[in-house]
Every structure is written in structure tokens, then in C-alpha cells.
Design a protein around this motif. Structure first.
Motif, short mmCIF file in Angstrom:
data_model
loop_
_atom_site.label_atom_id
_atom_site.label_comp_id
_atom_site.label_asym_id
_atom_site.label_seq_id
_atom_site.Cartn_x
_atom_site.Cartn_y
_atom_site.Cartn_z
N ALA A 130 0.83 -1.21 0.00
CA ALA A 130 0.00 0.00 0.00
C ALA A 130 0.86 1.26 0.00
O ALA A 130 0.58 2.21 -0.74
CB ALA A 130 -0.95 -0.02 1.20
N ILE A 131 1.90 1.27 0.81
CA ILE A 131 2.80 2.43 0.86
C ILE A 131 3.50 2.61 -0.48
O ILE A 131 3.54 3.71 -1.04
CB ILE A 131 3.81 2.28 2.01
CG1 ILE A 131 3.10 2.40 3.36
CG2 ILE A 131 4.93 3.32 1.88
CD1 ILE A 131 3.95 2.03 4.56
N LYS A 132 4.04 1.51 -1.01
CA LYS A 132 4.77 1.56 -2.29
C LYS A 132 3.87 2.05 -3.42
O LYS A 132 4.34 2.71 -4.35
CB LYS A 132 5.32 0.17 -2.62
CG LYS A 132 6.07 0.09 -3.91
CD LYS A 132 6.56 -1.32 -4.17
CE LYS A 132 7.15 -1.41 -5.56
NZ LYS A 132 7.38 -2.78 -5.96
N ASN A 133 2.58 1.75 -3.34
CA ASN A 133 1.67 2.08 -4.42
C ASN A 133 0.83 3.33 -4.15
O ASN A 133 -0.20 3.54 -4.78
CB ASN A 133 0.78 0.88 -4.75
CG ASN A 133 1.58 -0.17 -5.49
OD1 ASN A 133 1.78 -0.05 -6.68
ND2 ASN A 133 2.06 -1.16 -4.76
N GLY A 134 1.27 4.15 -3.21
CA GLY A 134 0.72 5.49 -3.07
C GLY A 134 -0.42 5.70 -2.10
O GLY A 134 -1.11 6.72 -2.19
N ALA A 135 -0.65 4.77 -1.18
CA ALA A 135 -1.71 5.01 -0.19
C ALA A 135 -1.45 6.35 0.50
O ALA A 135 -0.31 6.73 0.75
CB ALA A 135 -1.74 3.88 0.84
N ASP A 136 -2.53 7.07 0.78
CA ASP A 136 -2.40 8.40 1.37
C ASP A 136 -2.36 8.37 2.88
O ASP A 136 -1.73 9.21 3.51
CB ASP A 136 -3.57 9.28 0.90
CG ASP A 136 -3.50 9.50 -0.60
OD1 ASP A 136 -2.64 10.27 -1.04
OD2 ASP A 136 -4.30 8.88 -1.32
N ARG A 137 -3.04 7.41 3.49
CA ARG A 137 -3.08 7.34 4.95
C ARG A 137 -3.45 5.93 5.36
O ARG A 137 -4.41 5.37 4.86
CB ARG A 137 -4.11 8.34 5.48
CG ARG A 137 -4.20 8.45 6.98
CD ARG A 137 -3.03 9.26 7.55
NE ARG A 137 -3.29 9.58 8.93
CZ ARG A 137 -2.91 8.80 9.95
NH1 ARG A 137 -2.26 7.69 9.74
NH2 ARG A 137 -3.17 9.15 11.19
N LEU A 138 -2.69 5.36 6.27
CA LEU A 138 -2.94 4.02 6.79
C LEU A 138 -2.78 4.02 8.30
O LEU A 138 -1.96 4.75 8.83
CB LEU A 138 -1.93 3.02 6.21
CG LEU A 138 -1.91 2.83 4.71
CD1 LEU A 138 -0.68 2.03 4.31
CD2 LEU A 138 -3.17 2.14 4.23
N TRP A 139 -3.55 3.20 8.97
CA TRP A 139 -3.40 3.02 10.40
C TRP A 139 -3.81 1.60 10.74
O TRP A 139 -4.47 0.92 9.96
CB TRP A 139 -4.18 4.05 11.20
CG TRP A 139 -5.63 4.15 10.86
CD1 TRP A 139 -6.66 3.52 11.48
CD2 TRP A 139 -6.22 4.93 9.81
NE1 TRP A 139 -7.86 3.85 10.89
CE2 TRP A 139 -7.62 4.71 9.86
CE3 TRP A 139 -5.71 5.78 8.83
CZ2 TRP A 139 -8.50 5.30 8.97
CZ3 TRP A 139 -6.60 6.37 7.95
CH2 TRP A 139 -7.97 6.14 8.03
N SER A 140 -3.38 1.14 11.91
CA SER A 140 -3.73 -0.22 12.32
C SER A 140 -4.11 -0.26 13.79
O SER A 140 -3.76 0.64 14.56
CB SER A 140 -2.57 -1.18 12.05
OG SER A 140 -1.48 -0.87 12.87
N PHE A 141 -4.82 -1.32 14.15
CA PHE A 141 -5.32 -1.50 15.50
C PHE A 141 -5.28 -2.96 15.88
O PHE A 141 -5.25 -3.83 15.03
CB PHE A 141 -6.79 -1.04 15.60
CG PHE A 141 -7.02 0.38 15.21
CD1 PHE A 141 -6.75 1.40 16.11
CD2 PHE A 141 -7.51 0.70 13.96
CE1 PHE A 141 -6.97 2.71 15.76
CE2 PHE A 141 -7.73 2.02 13.60
CZ PHE A 141 -7.46 3.03 14.50
N VAL A 142 -5.34 -3.21 17.16
CA VAL A 142 -5.59 -4.55 17.67
C VAL A 142 -7.10 -4.74 17.65
O VAL A 142 -7.84 -3.89 18.14
CB VAL A 142 -5.05 -4.71 19.11
CG1 VAL A 142 -5.42 -6.07 19.67
CG2 VAL A 142 -3.53 -4.51 19.14
N ALA A 143 -7.55 -5.85 17.07
CA ALA A 143 -8.99 -6.14 17.05
C ALA A 143 -9.50 -6.15 18.49
O ALA A 143 -8.91 -6.79 19.36
CB ALA A 143 -9.25 -7.47 16.37
N THR A 144 -10.59 -5.43 18.73
CA THR A 144 -11.08 -5.24 20.09
C THR A 144 -12.57 -5.58 20.17
O THR A 144 -13.35 -5.12 19.35
CB THR A 144 -10.86 -3.77 20.52
OG1 THR A 144 -9.48 -3.45 20.35
CG2 THR A 144 -11.26 -3.55 21.95
#
Length: 156
Positions: free
Chosen positions: A45-59
Motif C-alpha cells: 500500500a505504501i509503495k503504491n501510493g496510499a495516502d493514509r494508513l493506520w492499524s489497530f488490535v482487534a477489540t
């Protein structure tokens, strides 16, 4: 599927559509190998131009399918203080029993580190592109912008 998401990123960027993404680690049934693939997806995603990414622990939040799964596992109950539940946690409540917590956090933190570096770069690019606007915003509302920058840099 992962492949559909990858194609979507490529098509969106081809047509100048912004790409935002939220990724969960530690969902029921997920294996370490699956989590490693999520880290690979972050790279893609980063390599292909994603503008914003975030991650979480499933809750597991009340009144969700995850809550029911966690209740069956015995990691949550109806009389617990649910205000302590958070996507940013040191206790993943939905991991399958055969997943080692340390191994989970090794993979999760690897993904978080990639996203933190990605976010630093996004912020730096924005600051370089709009330095006067940034200064004006911070001068007008310093508390707000300092807190927001801290969140962006250290809690993602």
C-alpha cells in the motif's frame, strides 16, 4: 480479498483518488502467517501510493460479534468495566489460544513501525509543502495542533 484491495489501490491512484486504510491485527482465526501478510500489504500500500494508513488490535466492544466471541473465550464479561477497552492495548482479547502473545506483538509492532515511519514522511511532506499555513495554524491553536501532532506521531 487482499488481491481486490491491492487492485483497488492501484485503480484509485491511477484516477487520482485518495486511498485511506484501516487494518486490524489479532482477529479471531488469524494466524501469525496472516499477520505477516498484513505487514506485506502495508508495504504494498505504501509503495503504491496510499495516502493514509493506520492499524489497530482487534477489540471486542459490547453488542458486536467480536464481543460475543470474546465472551465465549472468557476474555470479557457483561459486568466488566468496558471503558478500559481500547484498540491500542497490551492485551489482545481475541487471539486464538495457539497464538503466542509475544509473537503477536512482534508482528503487530513491525507493522506499526512501518506505519509510523510512513506517517512521519507524510507529515514532513505536508510541512514542506505548506510551511506558512502550518505556522499560522499552530500559532492560532497551539494546544490543539501540538496534541494532534503527538497523536499522529506516537499513537498510530
Amino acid at each position: 480479498t487482499v488481491e481486490t484491495n491491492k487492485r483497488s489501490i492501484i485503480v484509485c491512484k491511477k484516477h487520482d483518488i485518495m486511498v485511506y486504510g484501516s487494518l486490524m491485527f489479532g482477529v479471531p482465526g488469524e494466524k501469525i502467517e496472516d499477520m505477516e501478510k498484513t505487514v506485506e500489504f502495508i508495504n504494498f500500500a505504501i509503495k503504491n501510493g496510499a495516502d493514509r494508513l493506520w492499524s489497530f488490535v482487534a477489540t471486542p466492544f459490547p453488542h458486536t460479534q467480536f464481543w460475543e466471541i470474546a465472551k465465549q473465550k472468557g476474555t470479557v464479561s457483561g459486568d466488566m468495566d468496558t471503558s478500559a477497552l481500547s484498540h491500542h492495548t497490551d492485551r489482545p482479547l481475541l487471539l486464538d489460544d495457539d497464538i503466542d502473545t509475544k509473537e503477536f506483538f512482534d508482528v503487530y509492532n513491525k507493522g506499526k513501525k512501518k506505519l509510523r515511519i510512513f506517517n512521519y514522511r507524510l507529515i514532513l511532506r505536508f510541512v514542506k509543502k505548506h510551511p506558512l499555513e502550518i505556522i499560522s495554524m499552530v500559532v492560532k491553536e497551539p494546544d490543539y495542533w501540538i496534541k494532534r501532532m503527538y497523536r499522529q506521531l506516537y499513537t498510530q
